[in-house]
Design a protein around this motif. Structure first.
Motif, mmCIF file in Angstrom:
data_model
loop_
_atom_site.group_PDB
_atom_site.id
_atom_site.type_symbol
_atom_site.label_atom_id
_atom_site.label_comp_id
_atom_site.label_asym_id
_atom_site.label_seq_id
_atom_site.Cartn_x
_atom_site.Cartn_y
_atom_site.Cartn_z
ATOM 1 N N SER A 32 0.640 -15.907 1.912
ATOM 2 C CA SER A 32 0.751 -14.362 1.409
ATOM 3 C C SER A 32 0.661 -15.032 0.001
ATOM 4 O O SER A 32 0.242 -14.749 -0.768
ATOM 5 C CB SER A 32 1.977 -13.672 1.420
ATOM 6 N N PHE A 33 1.578 -16.658 -0.561
ATOM 7 C CA PHE A 33 1.370 -16.813 -1.361
ATOM 8 C C PHE A 33 -0.057 -17.421 -1.772
ATOM 9 O O PHE A 33 -0.140 -16.994 -3.061
ATOM 10 C CB PHE A 33 2.867 -18.142 -1.831
ATOM 11 N N VAL B 81 -0.933 -14.236 -4.625
ATOM 12 C CA VAL B 81 -1.054 -15.153 -6.200
ATOM 13 C C VAL B 81 -2.198 -15.906 -6.733
ATOM 14 O O VAL B 81 -3.345 -16.274 -7.730
ATOM 15 C CB VAL B 81 0.388 -15.733 -6.381
#
Ligand code: HEM
Lengths: 257, 294
Positions: free
Chosen positions: B162-163, B167
């Motif tokens: 997810s990072f 991001v």
């Protein structure tokens, strides 16, 4: 006057109708199965699927939506090809003509453009879904890899299409993008260590991509052929490998604990 | 017009607005289902879909496919009627737009150019992203969480992915689209773009922070030590940690998988690290060599 059932009955008795559909559909178990494996398009599916495949909650239908976007792009893309010459003298005016001369040309171009954006968005969400359900785990490791290549091809399809209108936007986006090729280690003339291989702007990766040292007519032709022929060919083949593997790996993944 | 409204209503940027909404929606939906299943797992109950029955493909599946196709088609048609694809001036090699932006899905990579030289940002890192994505199934040896949404059973893989996804990929795209103006300078959405603006940032290199010329031999050696320490330390430290706290995991992982995983991880983390070095400490290069700079 004949009633509707009578008319349909007559149509269905017709030799031509029978030659196409072979047999009547009676909504029996057998007929429902026959409807799937008797049809070249539907038979990508198994005859029965798990409930999760029918509910939206699990897959969000994202892989299917990606494929649908791809089909739409092929159809609109083929129609666009009828109106387009990949040469720097004509490309830009051809696109202008879409706006002013071609019937429904504007909406055709819009569908192709927004469809492409849409496909990039949904393929990313599809990947996110596959990750979140852990569907890349055994036995689907290979199909995840095929998927990653498809993701890259989706980006490249969109990227190569950018140059085709030959306007400022595409020209400079492609210039910025292919400049990265010049930075490739060893093989790009600005990349580290390339001096050891005697790489110049005229024999490096960027030159191969553009068919020249600058974005010009050759680059337009190259991106056109990658965009309309080469990448769709590769992507289509890989998609069928992808779908085939979804089935051979046991269908949409189910909880394995 | 307000520059913010102007930017987000540019025809091509509408796609990014749509992306933000769709991605947020599906992110919430995914995590909601994950936490829901986690509660079921904790209570020893079967997760969603575990007791699925079979249904016919014809018609339930074919019907839903047709409905989705129609909805998508209607949506795209409305989009295409409402918004026209832009066509700018004819290509002109002598007139460079400022900023010259790549297509939006590559803006994350273009943003990396602020922090890394082109051979890294444009070639090496993208290649490693592709290789790393393909490698995921082979390095994630956690057998749990296969075929259902869950967070508790695979916390770390989800956090790391997810990072990277939200991001390093999507957030950088959004920054590239909405916050970068002429000269690739940072502009807040309410700021007017100013083509005459030059920002003089006194960039320095890591060794010049401690007073050593980064192009001297001493600077070269210092840079090599720092870079080497990051790479070697990054490779060795997790090993020591797991050896002490979870040796079975290390044995199960095996040496090849360990090296691949940790190498990919420290490469990924070098991106936020260099972003902080650059943005907070104004450090441009960590290590300058005659052939390349990092
Ligand atoms: C052009 C791009 C793609 C198309 C047309 C496509 C299509 C599909 C379709 C129709 C399915 C069936 C299930 C579903 O709808 O979710 C599927 C499943 C799958 N896809 Fe894709 N896909 C694409 C890209 C990707 C990417 C980028 C990845 C991952 C990196 C991926 C990995 C997978 C895997 C592992 C499955 C099996 C999932 C399961 O069994 O639950 N695909 N794909």
């Amino acid at each position: 006057m004949k009633s509707l059932p009578e008319i349909t009955n007559q149509v269905k008795k017709n030799l031509i109708w029978k030659s196409i559909f072979r047999r009547d559909y009676r909504n029996t178990v057998r007929d429902r199965a026959q409807a799937v494996f008797g049809n070249v398009f539907l038979h990508l599916h198994p005859v029965q699927v798990r409930e999760s495949a029918v509910k939206l909650r699990f897959t969000w239908g994202m892989g299917g939506i990606t494929f649908f976007a791809y089909l739409l792009l092929i159809i609109t893309g083929v129609v666009l090809m009828f109106y387009y010459h990949p040469s720097i003298d004509q490309a830009y005016t051809d696109i202008k003509d879409l706006e002013f001369q071609v019937p429904f040309g504007v909406i055709l171009r819009n569908l192709h453009r927004w469809g492409a954006h849409f496909m990039v968005i949904v393929v990313m969400i599809h990947m996110f879904r596959v990750f979140m359900t852990g569907s890349y785990k055994a036995p689907r490791q290979f199909n995840w890899g095929v998927g990653v290549i498809l993701l890259v091809l989706t980006f490249l399809l969109s990227f190569t299409g950018y140059l085709t209108p030959w306007d400022q936007l595409g020209f400079w986006a492609i210039t910025v993008g292919t400049n990265m090729g010049a930075a490739t280690p060893l093989l790009g003339y600005q990349g580290p260590f390339s001096e050891f291989l005697h790489i110049t702007p005229f024999n490096d990766v960027r030159f191969a991509l553009l068919g020249g040292a600058l974005v010009g007519g050759n680059a337009l032709l190259r991106s056109y052929i990658w965009h309309c022929v080469a990448i769709p060919l590769i992507a289509t083949i890989l998609m069928f490998v992808h779908f085939w593997r979804v089935r051979k790996d046991g269908g949409i993944s189910k909880p394995q604990k | 017009m307000n520059p913010f409204i102007e930017i987000i209503t540019q025809p091509d940027n509408i796609a990014i607005v749509i992306m933000i909404f769709m991605v947020s929606f599906f992110m919430v939906w995914a995590f909601q289902q994950a936490f829901h299943n986690d509660r079921l797992l904790a209570a020893g109950l079967p997760v969603d879909g575990e007791n699925d029955k079979f249904v016919d493909t014809f018609k339930p599946l074919v019907r839903i496919e047709l409905i989705i196709a129609l909805v998508v088609m209607v949506g795209l048609t409305i989009w295409s009627i409402a918004v026209d694809a832009p066509l700018e001036e004819i290509a002109n090699p002598t007139l460079t737009p400022n900023p010259a932006k790549a297509p939006w899905y590559f803006l994350g990579l273009q943003e990396l150019l602020v922090y890394f030289d082109p051979w890294l940002a444009g070639v090496v890192l993208p290649s490693l992203i592709v290789v790393g994505l393909i490698a995921i199934p082979y390095i994630d040896i956690n057998p749990k969480g296969n075929g259902y949404y869950t967070f508790a059973e695979r916390k770390w893989s989800i956090i790391i992915f997810s990072f990277g996804f939200f991001v390093l990929w999507l957030l950088l795209i959004v920054i590239g689209v909405f916050f970068r103006g002429p000269g690739w300078l940072w502009y807040w959405p309410w700021q007017e773009w100013d083509h005459a603006r030059v920002v003089f940032e006194p960039f320095r290199d890591l060794s010049s922070v401690v007073g050593i010329d980064s192009r001297s031999l001493a600077g070269f050696i210092l840079g090599a030590i720092v870079t080497g320490a990051y790479m070697i330390g990054g490779m060795v430290w997790p090993y020591m940690y797991w050896k002490k706290n979870n040796p079975e995991f290390l044995t199960k992982l095996g040496m090849v998988r360990y090296i691949t995983t940790v190498f990919l991880f420290i490469t990924m983390m070098s991106i936020p690290i260099k972003m902080v070095l650059r943005l907070v400490f104004l450090i441009k290069y960590v290590w300058i060599t005659p052939w390349f700079s990092i």
